[in-house]
Design an enzyme around this catalytic site. Sequence first.
Site, PDB file in Angstrom:
ATOM      1  CG  ASN A 184      46.286  35.671  37.455  1.00  0.00           C
ATOM      2  OD1 ASN A 184      46.316  35.013  36.416  1.00  0.00           O
ATOM      3  ND2 ASN A 184      46.875  35.274  38.564  1.00  0.00           N
ATOM      4  CB  SER A 240      54.469  31.934  33.232  1.00  0.00           C
ATOM      5  OG  SER A 240      55.036  33.195  33.374  1.00  0.00           O
ATOM      6  CE  LYS A 241      47.305  33.503  33.687  1.00  0.00           C
ATOM      7  NZ  LYS A 241      46.646  33.170  34.941  1.00  0.00           N
ATOM      8  CB  SER A 242      55.138  36.590  34.870  1.00  0.00           C
ATOM      9  OG  SER A 242      55.723  35.322  34.849  1.00  0.00           O
ATOM     10  N   GLY A 298      55.021  36.688  29.275  1.00  0.00           N
ATOM     11  CA  GLY A 298      54.340  37.075  28.046  1.00  0.00           C
ATOM     12  C   GLY A 298      54.142  35.920  27.066  1.00  0.00           C
TER      13      GLY A 298
END
Length: 292
Positions: A16, A262-264, A266
Amino acid sequence: MNALARPTFRFAPSPNGLLHLGHARSALMNAAMAKAIDGRLLLRIEDIDAARCRPDYEAAIHEDLAWLGLDWERPVRRQSEHFPDYRAALDKLLAMGLVYESFESRAEIRREVEERPGWPRDPDGAPLFPFARETMSESERASRRAAGEPHALRLDMRRAAAMAGPLGWREVGGAGPDAADTLVADPLAWGDIVIARKDVPTSYHLAVVVDDALQGVTYVVRGSDLKAATSVHRLLQLLLGLPEPLYTHHPLLLDAEGRKLSKSIGSESLRALRQAGVSAGEVRRRALGPSA
Ligand code: GLU
């Protein structure tokens, strides 16, 4: 653990987003530990969330891991292709009377929690499910089910934990498997978790224990953000009669502000590092820390 089974490790990312250094740390630790004891390394694609998972992210996982110098067994298990396996486990829990339909929307749950100041939160910080199984009569549930109303399925945690009795798991630190600590599992801290989402016959927790068992995983190595979830995994393993792997939860890599990558937020992806000219060796060093 079956003493005859070859030690089996897995790296299990969700496609994701792009992998970052935190993922690299987990993948490299799995690979190093597998190599040290002549174990197998599997890659598993955890893509039950069709709305967030994308084929290009999945392709990037393969590309980034190969660039890091990792190799893993084929075929790769993709969770979205195995819903019948999760359905079968879910049916067992249903037959044990441990699962119930939950028709409440997110908004209803949020409103209910707002009306209960100080309502307890789970180890990830989310409020516990504020309604109990008993909040809705079985007849109302049956009629809403018959009307085809969408619903999630929840685990009746008090009943499940009582059926399982005291639980723990073996957590392996730097000193190796012979020096594993036994940690006490506390599944009640999670409340009535969703065991199958509205759209698919599974959840992260159910799919992970079913797959670890079906793939013969003997050793789970992952970030410490998943340590508390191990309580739920041990509970499900016991209820479903699945074998118990060893666990290592490694410290997370933090960014300059002390936040976990985390991806969230960035965090810089492995791909971006590669495109900026950082070598695979340097990424391996950064992922594993100064001692590597
Ligand atoms: N798919 C999970 C994640 O990407 C990891 C699951 C696990 O290692 O148990 O966070």
